[in-house]
Design an enzyme around this catalytic site. Structure first.
Site, PDB file in Angstrom:
ATOM      1  N   CYS A  92      -7.588  -4.777   7.587  1.00  0.00           N
ATOM      2  CA  CYS A  92      -6.964  -5.029   6.540  1.00  0.00           C
ATOM      3  C   CYS A  92      -5.861  -6.487   6.742  1.00  0.00           C
ATOM      4  CB  CYS A  92      -6.481  -3.994   5.940  1.00  0.00           C
ATOM      5  SG  CYS A  92      -5.540  -5.014   4.393  1.00  0.00           S
ATOM      6  N   CYS A  95      -2.173  -5.379   4.983  1.00  0.00           N
ATOM      7  CA  CYS A  95      -1.876  -3.591   5.271  1.00  0.00           C
ATOM      8  C   CYS A  95      -2.495  -2.912   5.913  1.00  0.00           C
ATOM      9  CB  CYS A  95      -1.833  -3.653   3.838  1.00  0.00           C
ATOM     10  SG  CYS A  95      -2.342  -3.586   2.678  1.00  0.00           S
ATOM     11  N   SER A  96      -2.960  -1.909   4.994  1.00  0.00           N
ATOM     12  CA  SER A  96      -4.112  -0.715   5.347  1.00  0.00           C
ATOM     13  C   SER A  96      -5.051  -0.463   4.263  1.00  0.00           C
ATOM     14  CB  SER A  96      -3.186   0.425   5.966  1.00  0.00           C
ATOM     15  OG  SER A  96      -2.399   0.679   4.774  1.00  0.00           O
ATOM     16  N   CYS A  97      -5.492  -1.445   3.445  1.00  0.00           N
ATOM     17  CA  CYS A  97      -6.795  -1.355   2.471  1.00  0.00           C
ATOM     18  C   CYS A  97      -7.505  -0.490   3.197  1.00  0.00           C
ATOM     19  CB  CYS A  97      -7.151  -2.300   1.658  1.00  0.00           C
ATOM     20  SG  CYS A  97      -5.619  -3.237   1.061  1.00  0.00           S
TER      21      CYS A  97
END
Length: 191
Positions: A92, A95-97
């Site tokens: 991702c 961000c940090s999906c």
């Protein structure tokens, strides 16, 4: 880090802001019920049942939901299958999906800026740092998770697993293999 966490938990407990048993229950839930074991079961079912694998290719969201693995950050899923020609890697970049309901809590490195940028720029180098060395002719496809769509890598089924049931197959699937930074374990490496 572990000492800091314990100290913070102690202070919050003493102030009556948290209940340590509630924290333990949440952690246990993510480690055993919402953790990577869910994803491993999805992969094992895909390896063992061609019809399920086809459904997973067509509509991963529904196929995964049929196993009751749904919830926050796993609402819209796509399964990508590794094969002899292609290795898939998920990142991702913004961000940090991450699909929590299938893979549990994201690893710290998944959220790190170095991984998020280098996985796109130098995926082969990143994989080698994870101990995954692929043949030079194997294509690496990088998938960028978003808030709208998250990915699950279906690793190649290891040789010598034809006689294993789904529970034994699931033991060969690691979280990293379902992100693409690892491979499924060989049967002799099974816990």
């Amino acid at each position: 880090m572990e000492a800091r966490v314990r100290a913070l938990e102690t202070i919050l407990t003493q102030k009556g802001l948290i209940d340590p048993q509630a924290i333990d229950a949440i952690v246990e839930t993510y480690e055993t019920k919402i953790g990577p074991r869910n994803g491993a079961r999805v992969v094992a079912k895909a390896w063992a049942e061609p019809d399920f694998a086809d459904w997973l290719r067509r509509d991963a969201t529904e196929a995964i939901a049929s196993l009751s693995y749904t919830g926050r950050q796993g609402e819209h899923m796509r399964a990508v299958f590794n094969d002899a020609q292609t290795h898939n890697l998920v990142v991702c970049t913004l961000c940090s999906c991450y699909p929590w309901s299938v893979l549990g809590l994201p690893p710290v490195w998944y959220k790190a800026p170095a991984y998020r940028s280098r996985a796109v720029i130098d995926p082969r180098g990143v994989l080698e740092e994870f101990g995954v060395t692929l043949s030079p002719d194997k294509k690496i496809r990088v998938w960028d998770s978003t808030a709208e769509l998250r990915y699950l890598v279906i690793p190649e089924r290891p040789a010598g697993t034809e006689g294993l049931d789904q529970a034994a197959l699931a033991d060969l699937v690691t979280r990293d293999a379902m992100i693409g930074t690892g491979l499924a374990l060989a049967p002799e490496a099974r816990p």
